[in-house]
Design an enzyme around this catalytic site. Sequence first.
Site, PDB file in Angstrom:
ATOM      1  N   LEU A  10      -7.655  19.289 -20.469  1.00  0.00           N
ATOM      2  CA  LEU A  10      -6.903  20.813 -20.584  1.00  0.00           C
ATOM      3  C   LEU A  10      -5.930  20.882 -20.647  1.00  0.00           C
ATOM      4  O   LEU A  10      -4.995  20.085 -20.085  1.00  0.00           O
ATOM      5  CB  LEU A  10      -7.822  21.434 -19.203  1.00  0.00           C
ATOM      6  N   SER A  15      -0.891  28.014 -28.033  1.00  0.00           N
ATOM      7  CA  SER A  15      -0.923  28.937 -29.180  1.00  0.00           C
ATOM      8  C   SER A  15      -0.079  28.390 -30.428  1.00  0.00           C
ATOM      9  O   SER A  15      -0.032  29.050 -31.551  1.00  0.00           O
ATOM     10  CB  SER A  15      -0.389  30.097 -28.699  1.00  0.00           C
ATOM     11  N   SER A  16       1.085  27.619 -30.011  1.00  0.00           N
ATOM     12  CA  SER A  16       1.910  26.877 -31.125  1.00  0.00           C
ATOM     13  C   SER A  16       2.369  25.543 -30.767  1.00  0.00           C
ATOM     14  O   SER A  16       1.980  25.134 -29.406  1.00  0.00           O
ATOM     15  CB  SER A  16       3.039  28.022 -31.254  1.00  0.00           C
ATOM     16  N   ASP A  67      -2.441  31.841 -18.093  1.00  0.00           N
ATOM     17  CA  ASP A  67      -1.008  32.147 -17.855  1.00  0.00           C
ATOM     18  C   ASP A  67      -0.574  31.358 -16.651  1.00  0.00           C
ATOM     19  O   ASP A  67      -1.337  31.329 -15.524  1.00  0.00           O
ATOM     20  CB  ASP A  67      -0.737  33.640 -17.386  1.00  0.00           C
ATOM     21  N   TYR A 157      17.710  25.546 -18.169  1.00  0.00           N
ATOM     22  CA  TYR A 157      16.446  24.823 -18.628  1.00  0.00           C
ATOM     23  C   TYR A 157      16.423  23.302 -18.202  1.00  0.00           C
ATOM     24  O   TYR A 157      15.486  22.668 -17.816  1.00  0.00           O
ATOM     25  CB  TYR A 157      16.559  24.915 -20.301  1.00  0.00           C
ATOM     26  N   LYS A 161      13.660  21.209 -15.889  1.00  0.00           N
ATOM     27  CA  LYS A 161      12.857  20.014 -16.007  1.00  0.00           C
ATOM     28  C   LYS A 161      13.376  18.672 -15.392  1.00  0.00           C
ATOM     29  O   LYS A 161      12.605  17.952 -14.889  1.00  0.00           O
ATOM     30  CB  LYS A 161      13.480  19.630 -17.633  1.00  0.00           C
TER      31      LYS A 161
HETATM   32  N1  NDP Z   1      10.573  21.912 -29.040  1.00  0.00           N
HETATM   33  C1  NDP Z   1      11.532  21.170 -28.420  1.00  0.00           C
HETATM   34  O1  NDP Z   1      12.626  20.799 -28.970  1.00  0.00           O
HETATM   35  C2  NDP Z   1      11.219  20.356 -27.177  1.00  0.00           C
HETATM   36  C3  NDP Z   1      10.321  21.089 -26.343  1.00  0.00           C
HETATM   37  N2  NDP Z   1       9.863  20.448 -24.906  1.00  0.00           N
HETATM   38  C4  NDP Z   1       8.677  20.998 -24.354  1.00  0.00           C
HETATM   39  O2  NDP Z   1       7.671  20.891 -24.810  1.00  0.00           O
HETATM   40  C5  NDP Z   1       6.609  22.054 -24.415  1.00  0.00           C
HETATM   41  C6  NDP Z   1       5.985  22.877 -25.446  1.00  0.00           C
HETATM   42  O3  NDP Z   1       7.317  23.413 -26.140  1.00  0.00           O
HETATM   43  P1  NDP Z   1       7.105  23.587 -27.804  1.00  0.00           P
HETATM   44  O4  NDP Z   1       5.751  23.403 -28.418  1.00  0.00           O
HETATM   45  O5  NDP Z   1       8.324  23.089 -28.527  1.00  0.00           O
HETATM   46  O6  NDP Z   1       7.621  25.201 -27.995  1.00  0.00           O
HETATM   47  P2  NDP Z   1       6.540  26.560 -28.439  1.00  0.00           P
HETATM   48  O7  NDP Z   1       7.436  27.767 -28.026  1.00  0.00           O
HETATM   49  O8  NDP Z   1       6.099  26.312 -29.732  1.00  0.00           O
HETATM   50  O9  NDP Z   1       5.275  26.533 -27.324  1.00  0.00           O
HETATM   51  C7  NDP Z   1       5.290  27.001 -26.003  1.00  0.00           C
HETATM   52  C8  NDP Z   1       4.000  27.399 -25.531  1.00  0.00           C
HETATM   53  O10 NDP Z   1       3.913  27.548 -24.313  1.00  0.00           O
HETATM   54  C9  NDP Z   1       3.299  28.827 -23.987  1.00  0.00           C
HETATM   55  N3  NDP Z   1       3.696  29.518 -22.790  1.00  0.00           N
HETATM   56  C10 NDP Z   1       5.048  30.131 -22.570  1.00  0.00           C
HETATM   57  N4  NDP Z   1       4.716  30.399 -21.297  1.00  0.00           N
HETATM   58  C11 NDP Z   1       3.532  30.767 -20.985  1.00  0.00           C
HETATM   59  C12 NDP Z   1       2.910  30.911 -19.851  1.00  0.00           C
HETATM   60  N5  NDP Z   1       3.498  31.439 -18.843  1.00  0.00           N
HETATM   61  N6  NDP Z   1       1.524  30.541 -19.634  1.00  0.00           N
HETATM   62  C13 NDP Z   1       0.873  29.778 -20.689  1.00  0.00           C
HETATM   63  N7  NDP Z   1       1.403  29.520 -21.686  1.00  0.00           N
HETATM   64  C14 NDP Z   1       2.925  29.722 -21.992  1.00  0.00           C
HETATM   65  C15 NDP Z   1       3.650  29.698 -25.241  1.00  0.00           C
HETATM   66  O11 NDP Z   1       2.678  30.654 -25.507  1.00  0.00           O
HETATM   67  P3  NDP Z   1       2.847  32.146 -25.896  1.00  0.00           P
HETATM   68  O12 NDP Z   1       2.353  32.056 -27.369  1.00  0.00           O
HETATM   69  O13 NDP Z   1       1.956  32.945 -25.238  1.00  0.00           O
HETATM   70  O14 NDP Z   1       4.488  32.167 -25.927  1.00  0.00           O
HETATM   71  C16 NDP Z   1       3.457  28.307 -26.387  1.00  0.00           C
HETATM   72  O15 NDP Z   1       2.242  28.172 -26.541  1.00  0.00           O
HETATM   73  C17 NDP Z   1       7.639  22.911 -23.558  1.00  0.00           C
HETATM   74  O16 NDP Z   1       7.293  22.516 -22.110  1.00  0.00           O
HETATM   75  C18 NDP Z   1       9.126  22.425 -23.805  1.00  0.00           C
HETATM   76  O17 NDP Z   1      10.134  22.535 -22.799  1.00  0.00           O
HETATM   77  C19 NDP Z   1      10.467  19.279 -24.790  1.00  0.00           C
HETATM   78  C20 NDP Z   1      11.463  18.729 -25.408  1.00  0.00           C
HETATM   79  C21 NDP Z   1      11.907  19.550 -26.734  1.00  0.00           C
HETATM   80  C1  RET Z   2      25.144  19.579 -29.118  1.00  0.00           C
HETATM   81  C2  RET Z   2      25.267  18.002 -28.679  1.00  0.00           C
HETATM   82  C3  RET Z   2      24.370  17.484 -28.209  1.00  0.00           C
HETATM   83  C4  RET Z   2      22.860  18.258 -28.143  1.00  0.00           C
HETATM   84  C5  RET Z   2      21.661  18.186 -27.784  1.00  0.00           C
HETATM   85  C6  RET Z   2      20.685  18.906 -27.984  1.00  0.00           C
HETATM   86  C7  RET Z   2      20.729  20.129 -28.624  1.00  0.00           C
HETATM   87  C8  RET Z   2      19.352  18.485 -27.573  1.00  0.00           C
HETATM   88  C9  RET Z   2      18.372  19.345 -27.376  1.00  0.00           C
HETATM   89  C10 RET Z   2      17.213  18.762 -26.899  1.00  0.00           C
HETATM   90  C11 RET Z   2      16.052  19.618 -26.542  1.00  0.00           C
HETATM   91  C12 RET Z   2      16.032  20.933 -27.403  1.00  0.00           C
HETATM   92  C13 RET Z   2      15.122  19.284 -25.663  1.00  0.00           C
HETATM   93  C14 RET Z   2      14.058  20.248 -25.264  1.00  0.00           C
HETATM   94  O1  RET Z   2      13.476  20.057 -24.257  1.00  0.00           O
HETATM   95  C15 RET Z   2      24.349  16.124 -27.577  1.00  0.00           C
HETATM   96  C16 RET Z   2      23.091  15.120 -28.105  1.00  0.00           C
HETATM   97  C17 RET Z   2      23.977  16.149 -26.078  1.00  0.00           C
HETATM   98  C18 RET Z   2      25.581  15.445 -27.924  1.00  0.00           C
HETATM   99  C19 RET Z   2      26.796  16.134 -27.506  1.00  0.00           C
HETATM  100  C20 RET Z   2      26.503  17.406 -28.444  1.00  0.00           C
END
Ligand code: NDP
Ligand code: RET
Length: 317
Positions: A10, A15-16, A67, A157, A161
């Site tokens: 599960l 959705s994305s 949700d 954020y 995490k």
């Molecule tokens: N993209 C990145 O750079 C990174 C992402 N992550 C983590 O990866 C995970 C997925 O993100 P990512 O795929 O990138 O982002 P997306 O925005 O593409 O996907 C996020 C998903 O979470 C859903 N969501 C948000 N709120 C809820 C809720 N209350 N209940 C159920 N579903 C919900 C969204 O649904 P809806 O369509 O309804 O909004 C969507 O399907 C997250 O936990 C994010 O923190 C970690 C590191 C980096």
């Molecule tokens: C700007 C900047 C940085 C940015 C990092 C970023 C933007 C990371 C994004 C991570 C994500 C999106 C995680 C999601 O969970 C570093 C590398 C720290 C180095 C210093 C300058």
Amino acid sequence: MAAPGQKVVLITGCSSGIGLRIAVLLARDDARRYHVIATMRDLKRKEKLVEAAGDAYGKTLSLLTLDVCSDESVKQCIDAVKDRHIDVLINNAGIGLVGPVESISMDDMKKVFETNFFGVIRMIKEVMPDMKKRRGGHIIVVSSVMGLQGVVFNDVYAASKFAMEGFCESLAVQLLKFNVTLSMIEPGPVHTEFEMKMIADVSKKEFPGTDPDTVNYFKNVYLPSSVDIFEALGQTPDDIAMCTKKVIEARSPRFRNLTNPLYTPIVAMKYADETGGLSVHAFYHMLFNMGSIMHLSMNLMKCLTCGCLRRRTISPS
Ligand SMILES: NC(=O)C1=CN([C@@H]2O[C@H](COP(=O)(O)OP(=O)(O)OC[C@H]3O[C@@H](n4cnc5c(N)ncnc54)[C@H](OP(=O)(O)O)[C@@H]3O)[C@@H](O)[C@H]2O)C=CC1
Ligand SMILES: CC1=C(/C=C/C(C)=C/C=C/C(C)=C/C=O)C(C)(C)CCC1
């Protein structure tokens, strides 16, 4: 319904992005080892997933509404699963939030914790007792490198995490006694709607209550560097899906799983200096003193890989 021998997986937030790609990868497994229950809070957003799943939809892939912010929705969803039997729970749903802390409302901050932290706990509380009773199961949490190392202007954020990492580090020990495994997936930047939502959100904002210097650092120093980092280090959601599948299939799954080796030195720095000074000063230097150099060198790297510079410098005119 799952066929005998199939693992029931599960996934939240399908959705994305990452959730969608994990759902498709597992549902289209050649050996049909998985029955995937892909969940999302609004089934009107199912089309992309259904299209990507192709003929797996209705066979190894089914959909349910969920949700993670609602007790009722979580309970209803898990009750709808046959015998409430889930072998692998993938907590993927999450939202981002960037910007100067002064400009962010407490409500927006709470929403991030409600989704990224309490949302995962709500899921685990509903699913874990059955896993413990059965003496088996695997809980996966899509955390982030920001669960291990904070990043400037991502304060809330990152905190959500970090909170998750602390919760899971503690819980994993108890779960081991019940033969239930807990694994964290820790991606760096990934090209999904997450990135687009962040840019769209920031472009609408006025940053109330924030001094002009801070707004300038955020808009003109951090944001361009962040775009560079996404371009240089960004992975695809398929990369994260493949990493997650490996973790599920490992004989002895690791607790921590950084998906991007390019990020390993950034995280290692933190453990190299127990005072924390090294990370804080290195990030300061990278952002405020090396931002423009990073921008230039990343563009240079891009030109070298695309070949335009080599053609310009090597080919006879
Ligand atoms: N993209 C990145 O750079 C990174 C992402 N992550 C983590 O990866 C995970 C997925 O993100 P990512 O795929 O990138 O982002 P997306 O925005 O593409 O996907 C996020 C998903 O979470 C859903 N969501 C948000 N709120 C809820 C809720 N209350 N209940 C159920 N579903 C919900 C969204 O649904 P809806 O369509 O309804 O909004 C969507 O399907 C997250 O936990 C994010 O923190 C970690 C590191 C980096
Ligand atoms: C700007 C900047 C940085 C940015 C990092 C970023 C933007 C990371 C994004 C991570 C994500 C999106 C995680 C999601 O969970 C570093 C590398 C720290 C180095 C210093 C300058």
